[in-house]
Motif scaffolding. Structure first.
Motif, PDB file in Angstrom:
ATOM      1  N   TYR A   5      -7.688   8.313  -7.351  1.00 62.97           N
ATOM      2  CA  TYR A   5      -7.826   6.869  -7.574  1.00 62.97           C
ATOM      3  C   TYR A   5      -6.974   6.092  -6.579  1.00 62.97           C
ATOM      4  N   VAL A   6      -5.809   6.632  -6.283  1.00 66.52           N
ATOM      5  CA  VAL A   6      -4.980   5.977  -5.267  1.00 66.52           C
ATOM      6  C   VAL A   6      -5.678   6.063  -3.915  1.00 66.52           C
ATOM      7  N   LEU A   7      -6.327   7.213  -3.662  1.00 69.57           N
ATOM      8  CA  LEU A   7      -7.076   7.326  -2.413  1.00 69.57           C
ATOM      9  C   LEU A   7      -8.219   6.310  -2.367  1.00 69.57           C
ATOM     10  N   ASP A   8      -8.788   6.008  -3.539  1.00 71.86           N
ATOM     11  CA  ASP A   8      -9.813   4.969  -3.574  1.00 71.86           C
ATOM     12  C   ASP A   8      -9.244   3.641  -3.088  1.00 71.86           C
ATOM     13  N   LEU A   9      -8.005   3.373  -3.498  1.00 72.37           N
ATOM     14  CA  LEU A   9      -7.362   2.144  -3.027  1.00 72.37           C
ATOM     15  C   LEU A   9      -7.204   2.177  -1.511  1.00 72.37           C
ATOM     16  N   PHE A  10      -6.794   3.338  -1.009  1.00 75.47           N
ATOM     17  CA  PHE A  10      -6.656   3.476   0.443  1.00 75.47           C
ATOM     18  C   PHE A  10      -7.990   3.239   1.136  1.00 75.47           C
ATOM     19  N   GLU A  11      -9.029   3.792   0.506  1.00 75.08           N
ATOM     20  CA  GLU A  11     -10.352   3.661   1.107  1.00 75.08           C
ATOM     21  C   GLU A  11     -10.742   2.192   1.229  1.00 75.08           C
ATOM     22  N   GLU A  12     -10.425   1.453   0.185  1.00 73.29           N
ATOM     23  CA  GLU A  12     -10.741   0.019   0.223  1.00 73.29           C
ATOM     24  C   GLU A  12      -9.904  -0.707   1.257  1.00 73.29           C
ATOM     25  N   GLY A  53     -10.265   1.873   4.879  1.00 71.75           N
ATOM     26  CA  GLY A  53     -11.548   2.397   5.355  1.00 71.75           C
ATOM     27  C   GLY A  53     -11.621   3.901   5.407  1.00 71.75           C
ATOM     28  N   ALA A  54     -10.588   4.579   4.921  1.00 73.63           N
ATOM     29  CA  ALA A  54     -10.648   6.039   4.925  1.00 73.63           C
ATOM     30  C   ALA A  54      -9.809   6.587   3.791  1.00 73.63           C
ATOM     31  N   ARG A  55     -10.107   7.824   3.397  1.00 74.69           N
ATOM     32  CA  ARG A  55      -9.382   8.437   2.278  1.00 74.69           C
ATOM     33  C   ARG A  55      -8.101   9.121   2.740  1.00 74.69           C
ATOM     34  N   ILE A  56      -8.243   9.965   3.753  1.00 72.29           N
ATOM     35  CA  ILE A  56      -7.120  10.814   4.129  1.00 72.29           C
ATOM     36  C   ILE A  56      -6.410  10.275   5.371  1.00 72.29           C
ATOM     37  N   TYR A  57      -7.162  10.168   6.453  1.00 72.07           N
ATOM     38  CA  TYR A  57      -6.546   9.666   7.688  1.00 72.07           C
ATOM     39  C   TYR A  57      -6.852   8.191   7.824  1.00 72.07           C
ATOM     40  N   HIS A  58      -5.887   7.384   7.385  1.00 76.96           N
ATOM     41  CA  HIS A  58      -6.185   5.970   7.228  1.00 76.96           C
ATOM     42  C   HIS A  58      -6.286   5.229   8.535  1.00 76.96           C
ATOM     43  N   MET A  59      -5.414   5.582   9.466  1.00 73.49           N
ATOM     44  CA  MET A  59      -5.404   4.899  10.766  1.00 73.49           C
ATOM     45  C   MET A  59      -5.433   3.384  10.580  1.00 73.49           C
ATOM     46  N   TYR A  60      -4.524   2.937   9.753  1.00 72.85           N
ATOM     47  CA  TYR A  60      -4.480   1.534   9.351  1.00 72.85           C
ATOM     48  C   TYR A  60      -3.350   0.808  10.059  1.00 72.85           C
ATOM     49  N   ILE A  61      -2.224   1.487  10.150  1.00 71.95           N
ATOM     50  CA  ILE A  61      -1.069   0.867  10.807  1.00 71.95           C
ATOM     51  C   ILE A  61      -1.186   1.141  12.291  1.00 71.95           C
ATOM     52  N   VAL A  62      -1.416   0.093  13.035  1.00 71.61           N
ATOM     53  CA  VAL A  62      -1.706   0.226  14.456  1.00 71.61           C
ATOM     54  C   VAL A  62      -0.583  -0.481  15.211  1.00 71.61           C
ATOM     55  N   PRO A 107     -16.747  -0.487   0.702  1.00 73.05           N
ATOM     56  CA  PRO A 107     -17.484  -1.429   1.562  1.00 73.05           C
ATOM     57  C   PRO A 107     -17.024  -1.397   3.019  1.00 73.05           C
ATOM     58  N   ALA A 108     -15.733  -1.163   3.231  1.00 73.00           N
ATOM     59  CA  ALA A 108     -15.255  -1.140   4.610  1.00 73.00           C
ATOM     60  C   ALA A 108     -15.018   0.285   5.090  1.00 73.00           C
ATOM     61  N   TYR A 109     -15.714   1.233   4.525  1.00 75.01           N
ATOM     62  CA  TYR A 109     -15.488   2.637   4.877  1.00 75.01           C
ATOM     63  C   TYR A 109     -15.887   2.905   6.321  1.00 75.01           C
ATOM     64  N   ARG A 110     -15.118   3.749   6.973  1.00 70.81           N
ATOM     65  CA  ARG A 110     -15.466   4.100   8.353  1.00 70.81           C
ATOM     66  C   ARG A 110     -16.373   5.331   8.335  1.00 70.81           C
ATOM     67  N   GLY A 111     -17.655   5.070   8.159  1.00 74.44           N
ATOM     68  CA  GLY A 111     -18.623   6.165   8.137  1.00 74.44           C
ATOM     69  C   GLY A 111     -19.344   6.282   9.461  1.00 74.44           C
ATOM     70  N   PHE A 112     -20.607   6.694   9.403  1.00 74.98           N
ATOM     71  CA  PHE A 112     -21.351   6.956  10.630  1.00 74.98           C
ATOM     72  C   PHE A 112     -21.655   5.662  11.381  1.00 74.98           C
ATOM     73  N   HIS A 113     -21.809   5.788  12.685  1.00 76.04           N
ATOM     74  CA  HIS A 113     -21.892   4.605  13.553  1.00 76.04           C
ATOM     75  C   HIS A 113     -23.266   3.941  13.532  1.00 76.04           C
TER      76      HIS A 113
END
Lengths: 210, 180, 148, 389, 606
Positions: free
Chosen positions: D156-163, D166-175, E34-40
């Motif tokens: 469920y926490v990963l769901d929050l990350f996904e929102e 945009g990703a579950r595991i490798y968020h690549m959010y902090i740029v 909604p903002a998931y990074r899926g296929f291009h």
């Protein structure tokens, strides 16, 4: 001690010491022959497809998504999937993404120790074409060079949902009798072995473990 | 902080003192007195925590710069000790008797850069690599991409065009550029 | 010119004259490139003629009720002479002035007539000429007045 | 128990004599890399006398991808996508530290909103990571109920990350320069809902796992870390705090928005596996509290990225820095040296597992029962990929 | 052990009454966020194939491949990204850098196959189930990986600028230029669009490196007028710059100017190091404008003896007489010309072909002739009263000012036209102290002049009256004045297509009186120096030459170029015509040694 076959068609096991030569078989792997009666083979495949036991060997990042898969939310047990601690009891090997050369050696050894019929699922991009580590000096790029893979699931990492989809796809393939990865390995054994030995430089194990 | 540096300068031949930010300073010391300095810092100056040991390859200058990062929990200060060693004679005094994890770092540096730390335990055991038959991979002259392509290969069937070359060929093959 | 056929014959004759005029001019001009342009004008007039012939034989209908855009460019430009060293701009002016004159002729003629089939045909011819005028005026607007 | 952290001369961390295997008295046993009782992909080479361990050697490198080498040939923006893979269960600390190191050297000021979003991201990560760890610790002692709870709840926490990312595991959010996006609509409510559930779950876990006679029996007294071991062995994080040292980088050398958050460093006084586990349970609760504070304070508008140069040919000025953050396992650090080119000269990633899994593990394992080795391993909270990188 | 510890674990049963965690149909019920990074997903119509996604991808997962159905649009390379899902890590940097915002991601994530060679696809071209997916990651508002806004050029304020003929644009400082150069994504689409195909990304790269000498060398490979083009180029490159799709295009022209401004003219010979080996051939060039001198430069580099015949007193053609010095100072034009002349190009001033020397003579004396005489005859309005003495031509006014003569425009001026000449004439008139009204027959948006020019002339106080059609010029009461009758126009959509056309409204006519009227409605060519036969042979259409391959005319020895031979009629096209004709002449004179350029020095990013 397993007897030495003494025919030409045996493995050299050149990586072993003389003492170890006695401890391991030098026989080649044998291909799986389906039952002559189709109905029996179909039944066997149905049974195999519904009891996919996964080898608990997290070889790379992909292992991180296996835990949600196996626990309450995605609950893969309902598909007949269970984790097993040893290769001897497992029928599915999930390659969790990239494989370093050091791990590849263990993967080969674990894979060869698995009892047939056995299946391999490769997760993520790295086994397909190197993925993020395409230029790394320590990870292999094309996994199909070393171990026969039955199913690839792309993604980085593939989510548990798509792992479930992949398992279902694998089940369909098994039921249709199309999962011949292990036989491919046997038929092209020398090619696979040559590829393996090309990257594993300290080959100190038998050529075929079982 | 300044008192510490003054003290160190009195007793040791430290140079290149560089205050990177509040709470972090680096300095350079000769290879031979480095171990004594580090021991001094640990025992007398409160730098009891070894953050890490690492190495920077300055191939163009022919040196490896070893970095010992020490931390003082009381003054909340981090001190980076830089030691230059010759790339051709890559050897350094081991500090495995000062910290329990030091030999692990030294083992890694041995594997990744080929630096020798005489006396450091299990120095020549494989650490990350296994059956490595090339020059130590972290050395800058080692090209990991070339190596990867040669040893592991890539899937065929890939081809990419450069937009400007493609447009030239398609739109104005006889114009543009120079005949030279 | 009281019957429809007569008026159409007149109009066809006018188009032929125009075509001849451009052809003759093309034979005389010296400027490179102008010959081709004038021959193209002549061919355009020949197309007009073919169209009227088709109207006469009943294959085509005139469309007097259809509105034609009037750019009014020819209204305020000065008259130019069709000399041997005529420029493209002047050739266009000559052409549109000729079409304008024909248009005027037919519309004046129609104005004097009571409502009848003949009047409709004459009005249709006027519209036809207006279209020709538009062709040359658009060309002028497009090419000569490009920067303007 | 005294809290001296000085180097006592008595403390001997010389390598023990290897046991004489040919004597027939000992059995050599490999635990891992293919073994269910191992964290990640690593292995322990154990020598047993009966079922007591007399020697332990940690072997790593099965996950070695050569990140530090790869980073030397990728541009500064490209690296930010690579670094999160260094610690699979806790990628965002890598993202933050890498970005922070680049920002520090190139003098980029991160906007306020990004600071809060980063803080929240890191705390969510801590929560997710601890939930997984609790499951792991429980599972290592043979209880499989708690892993099913915590790993499902972690999702469920990963769901929050996904929102959020945009990703579950490798968020690549902090740029480098900030974060990649603001929070989506309705995120705050969902996050608070999940925090509420997490608190409830932690209470249940405390009853089922911590107040459990089996768990207590197996974890108490296992793998005791004494305060005088801490500095000589480079022990950090909960492993050090459990023996009474109130050291927390978030408090001692605050980064991001931690100086504006209301929290206290938690330290324990029992430095065995149970004490460490209990401390981590407390820190999980603290993390939930911090996430709530971030939700309260994070600005909802304004820029979330600093003005950046064109990243396609971004040259960072020559410089050097070491930045660190308190991850679930302690001090996580990035040492970065740049030379003014488009590529980084050297990055060294300092993961806390580096000492915990090797020097500390090898010492604590000796004398332990073979059945407890998995529990001990988990209780040190080690992630192999950050050791070998 | 206490009792509590024994009983407490049984608390686990409480969970039996709670909502289970298990997702019943995980593969169906769980789409990505909604903002998931899926296929291009790539919107092929919006994509321009700049390849920034390819450049930024650290995994080399993106190939740029030709996509046939989208080829040929301006500013589109014809390439589209092809993804390798054996490499992609779904970081989304490609989406972040996408200059056209055509690339985004869906929230789909399932792709399972037994064939490892299958994981490739060209987004937006290959049919994929997710291509119409509405969700998925796209770049957030306010998030940039390159600065979207350009660095503003320092300009004289309008109040200052109308006081003198001083250059309005002040030039970039080094810091400004580096910041602006930093914005380039190095796609090279500009290279294709530039008529001269200048190596824009590489010389911009040289600014980032601070290596201006290299920049100058790169520019001279395709353009011997960098100082000029750096100021007055029509910069079609900027109109297609992908950075301009979402932000402002890279200021390519100002960057070019910056490089030239950094290099001193006396260093040119050392830097450019043009080694000339005499070939023994003689080539004549008619017209010392940008086309003629460009041909002269490249021919001279090939070792041919070049003679340029120029009717005027100085070289530069329309650049000298047609472009006012506040846009192009003489010193900068001279910098370009002086270097060309320094290579040994012989310019014969005040020599008019047909008058001073015969065209036929040239054909006999020279191995080849390049003809670029430009458009020098102002067009007539062909309205009543146009021959009034107070009706001046825009070109004449500009030429007078350029030569230091007083054009005598008076203090109230009407300029007719909407092109660059009209704007120049208006702004020059402002600088001479006049009050200026510009009459233009269409809307301001239709004006062919540079947007920047229009804007600046308005800022400098020129009053633009759009949709005004001049109808008649009438003599005023005073001889030094003149009246113009003009009518308002309505824009009417032409049913046959094309842009809306102005239609005069006879009921809304105006008559105004001015000190003079400057007519600047276009120019035509003067080809009277050619005999009737030559004109026939050279195939002239609409008053212009129609060159064949390598600018060769129907006469084998004669090559044509510049405004008199192209439709675009700008300096950069003329420069390329000259360069290309030089290639053609080289092919004619030296057929064995000639090779067409097929490659460019464009390396793939490492």
């Amino acid at each position: 001690m397993i007897k030495t076959l003494g025919t030409e068609d045996t493995l050299e096991n050149a990586g072993l010491t003389d003492e170890e030569q006695q401890l391991f078989s030098n026989a080649r792997p044998r291909a799986y022959e389906p039952y002559p009666i189709k109905a029996v083979e179909d039944f066997a495949n149905w049974a195999r497809a519904n009891s996919l036991w996964i080898l608990a060997f997290g070889t790379g990042c992909g292992a991180i998504e296996l835990r949600p898969l196996m626990t309450a939310r995605f609950d893969a047990n309902r598909f007949g999937v269970a984790g097993r601690p040893t290769p001897r009891q497992s029928s599915v090997f999930i390659i969790g993404g990239y494989a370093s050369v050091k791990t590849l050696k263990r993967i080969i050894r674990s894979y060869e120790q698995m009892q047939g019929p056995k299946f391999v699922i490769a997760l993520g991009i790295c086994p397909i074409n190197g993925g993020m580590y395409f230029d790394s000096y320590n990870t292999v790029n094309r996994f199909d060079q070393y171990i026969p893979v039955d199913l690839y699931i792309t993604g980085c990492m593939p989510r548990p949902e798509v792992l479930v989809a992949g398992i279902m796809e694998l089940q369909n393939k098994i039921k249709a009798g199309r999962c011949d990865g292990a036989n491919r390995y046997v038929e092209n054994f020398d090619w696979y072995k040559a590829n393996q030995k090309k990257v594993i430089k300290n080959w100190d194990m038998p050529d075929y473990n079982w | 902080m300044n008192e510490l540096l003054e003290r160190l300068q009195r007793h040791f031949d430290v140079n290149n003192i560089n205050v990177l930010k509040p709470g972090m300073t680096t300095l350079k010391i000769g290879k031979d007195s480095a171990e004594i300095l580090i021991r001094e810092l640990r025992d007398r100056e409160g730098y009891t925590h070894l953050n890490f040991i690492t190495c920077i390859d300055y191939i163009e200058d022919g040196i490896f710069t070893l970095v010992y990062m020490l931390h003082n929990y009381d003054s909340k200060h981090t001190l980076g000790v830089h030691v230059d060693i010759d790339r051709e004679h890559e050897e350094m005094t081991s500090i495995h008797t000062l910290w329990a994890q030091a030999w692990t770092y030294q083992r890694e540096l041995r594997e990744m850069y080929g630096i020798n730390f005489p006396g450091s335990p299990r120095l020549d055991e494989d650490f990350c690599l296994e059956g490595w038959d090339q020059i130590p991979p972290m050395r800058r002259e080692f090209d990991t991409r070339v190596f990867s392509e040669e040893r592991f290969g890539h899937r065929e069937g890939r081809h990419s065009e450069v937009p400007r070359v493609h447009m030239k060929m398609e739109l104005y093959p006889k114009r543009g550029g120079d005949e030279e | 010119m009281n019957t429809v056929d007569e008026i159409l014959d007149y109009a066809i004759d006018q188009e032929q004259q125009a075509a001849d005029f451009y052809e003759d001019l093309a034979g005389r001009v010296e400027k490179g490139g102008m010959k081709e342009i004038l021959m193209e004008f002549s061919a355009e007039e020949q197309r007009h003629k073919q169209r009227l012939l088709a109207v006469k034989s009943g294959e085509h209908e005139l469309t007097p009720e259809q509105e034609v855009l009037d750019l009014k460019i020819s209204d305020y430009l000065i008259d130019v002479d069709a000399t041997d060293d005529i420029s493209y701009q002047d050739a266009l002016i000559v052409a549109m002035k000729r079409e304008r004159a024909a248009y005027k002729l037919y519309s004046d003629m129609a104005e004097k007539l009571p409502e009848s089939h003949l009047r409709k045909v004459i009005l249709g011819l006027a519209k036809e000429e207006a279209r020709h005028k538009l062709f040359f005026e658009s060309e002028y607007d497009e090419r000569v007045l490009r920067d303007n | 128990m005294t809290l001296s952290t000085g180097h006592s001369a008595a403390l001997d961390f010389a390598q023990p004599e290897p046991p004489d295997l040919s004597s027939g008295k000992y059995v050599k046993l490999w635990q891992g890399p293919q073994h269910p009782g191992i964290t990640g992909n690593m292995s322990l080479e154990l020598v047993l006398d009966g079922d007591t361990i007399v020697s332990c050697k940690t072997h790593v490198g099965y996950l070695h991808r050569g990140f530090e080498k790869l980073m030397e040939r990728r541009s500064f923006i490209q690296n930010f996508t690579v670094v999160c893979r260094i610690a699979v269960p806790e990628p965002t600390f890598n993202e933050y530290l890498y970005s922070h190191a680049v920002e520090e050297i190139s003098g980029i000021e991160v906007p306020e909103r990004a600071i809060w979003l980063r803080t929240m991201n890191l705390e969510l990560m801590r929560l997710a990571s601890f939930l997984m760890w609790i499951g792991g610790q429980s599972g290592a002692f043979g209880q499989y109920t708690v892993p099913n709870w915590t790993l499902a709840y972690r999702d469920y926490v990963l769901d929050l990350f996904e929102e959020m990312t945009g990703a579950r595991i490798y968020h690549m959010y902090i740029v480098p320069g900030g974060v990649r996006a603001g929070l989506p609509d309705g995120f705050e409510e969902r996050a608070r809902e999940i925090m509420k559930g997490a608190e409830k779950l932690l209470d249940q876990i405390e009853r089922v796992m911590f107040n459990n006679v089996v768990f207590k029996a197996r974890s108490k007294g296992l793998g005791i870390i004494t305060p005088d071991m801490v500095d000589p062995y480079g022990i950090v994080g909960p492993n050090a705090r459990a023996c009474g040292l109130a050291r927390d980088i978030r408090k001692d050398e605050p980064y991001l928005a931690y100086d504006r958050l209301d929290f206290e460093t938690i330290s324990g006084n029992e430095a065995d596996a149970y004490g460490r586990a209990y401390l981590r349970l407390q820190e999980t609760r603290q993390s939930i509290n911090l996430i709530r504070q971030c939700l309260d304070h994070a600005p909802t508008d304004g820029p979330f990225q600093a003005d950046m140069p064109n990243v396609l040919h971004w040259k960072v000025p020559a410089g050097e820095t070491y930045v660190k953050a308190e991850c679930t396992r302690g001090e996580y650090g990035y040492y970065m040296v740049t030379d003014g080119s488009e590529f980084v000269r050297r990055v060294h990633v300092r993961g806390p597992s580096y000492t915990h899994a090797i020097a500390v593990m090898e010492r604590l394992a000796v004398g332990t029962n073979i059945a407890d080795i998995a529990g001990l391993m988990v209780s040190l909270h080690t992630y192999p990929p950050e050791i070998e990188r | 052990m206490n009792l509590r510890d024994l009983l407490s674990p049984f608390f686990v049963w409480q969970r039996a009454f709670e909502k289970p965690y298990t997702s019943i149909r995980p593969t169906i019920d769980r789409p990505g966020a909604p903002a998931y990074r899926g296929f291009h997903i790539n919107v092929s119509e919006e994509c321009v194939g700049c390849g920034s996604c390819h450049s930024i991808c650290q995994n080399h997962a993106i190939d740029m491949v030709p996509a046939a159905e989208f080829e040929g649009r301006t500013g589109d390379s014809g390439l589209r990204p092809r993804f390798d899902y054996g490499r992609c890590c779904w970081c989304g940097l490609c989406v972040d850098i996408c200059t056209a915002a055509s690339l985004r991601m869906s929230n789909e994530y399932a792709w399972i196959s037994e064939d490892p060679d299958e994981f490739h696809f060209t987004a937006g071209v290959d049919d994929k189930p997710w291509q119409n997916n509405e969700h998925g990651y796209r770049r957030a508002e306010g998030y940039h990986l390159y600065p979207p806004k350009r660095i503003e050029m320092d300009m004289l304020s309008p109040d200052e600028s109308v006081q003198s003929f001083e250059e309005v644009a002040r030039g970039y400082s080094e810091a400004q230029a580096k910041l602006e150069a930093d914005r380039c994504v190095e796609c090279g689409i500009c290279v294709a669009t530039c008529p001269a195909h200048m190596d824009v990304p590489d010389y911009i790269h040289s600014i980032r490196d601070g290596d201006y000498e290299k920049g100058l060398q790169l520019m001279y490979r395709t353009n011997p007028f960098p100082a000029t083009c750096g100021r007055i180029c029509t910069r079609r490159c900027e109109s297609v710059c992908p950075v301009g799709i979402l932000g402002e295009p890279v200021a390519i022209r100002w960057l070019k100017r910056f490089i030239v401004d950094q290099v001193d003219a006396k260093d040119y010979p050392r830097i450019l190091n043009d080694q000339i080996i005499e070939s023994g051939h003689r080539v004549a060039i008619i017209g010392a404008g940008p086309g003629g001198l460009s041909a002269a430069y490249y021919l001279r580099k090939k070792g041919h003896a070049v003679t340029v015949f120029e009717a005027g007193e100085t070289a530069g053609g329309m650049l000298r007489y047609g472009v006012p010095s506040y846009r192009l100072p003489d010193a900068d034009l001279d910098k370009d010309i002086a270097y060309i002349v320094s290579l040994g190009v012989d310019i014969r001033y005040n020599t008019r072909i047909g008058k001073d020397i015969d065209f036929e003579q040239l054909l006999q004396d020279y191995a080849a002739v390049f003809l670029s005489t430009g458009l020098s005859v102002p067009s007539n309005m062909r309205i009543q009263g146009e021959d009034h003495a107070r009706v001046l031509s825009g070109l004449q006014v500009l030429a007078d000012v350029a030569s230091g003569r007083d054009p005598g425009i008076g203090s109230r001026v009407a300029v007719i036209g909407g092109g660059n000449v009209a704007m120049d004439a208006a702004r020059v008139s402002r600088r001479l102290g006049a009050e200026v009204t510009i009459l233009y027959r269409r809307r301001i948006a239709d004006m062919p002049a540079d947007e920047e020019e229009i804007h600046e002339s308005q800022e400098e106080g020129c009053n633009i009256v759009p949709q005004a059609i001049p109808v008649e010029i009438i003599a005023a009461d005073k001889p030094q004045q003149v009246s113009i009758k003009w009518g308002e126009a309505e824009m009417v959509q032409d049913p046959t297509g094309g842009r809306p056309r102005p239609v005069l409204q006879e009921d809304r006519m105006h008559t105004d009186t001015y000190d003079c009227i400057i007519s600047a409605i276009g120019q035509g060519s003067d080809l009277d120096f050619l005999s009737k036969e030559n004109q026939q042979q050279l195939a002239i259409e609409w008053g212009k030459f129609t060159p064949g391959e390598y600018q060769q005319s129907a006469l084998q020895k004669v090559f044509v170029g510049g405004d008199v031979a192209n439709r675009t009629a700008d300096a950069i096209s003329a420069i390329e015509d000259g360069h290309h004709a030089a290639r053609g002449i080289e092919r004619l004179l030296n057929p064995d040694g000639f090779t067409a350029t097929q490659t460019d020095n464009t390396g793939e990013p490492a």
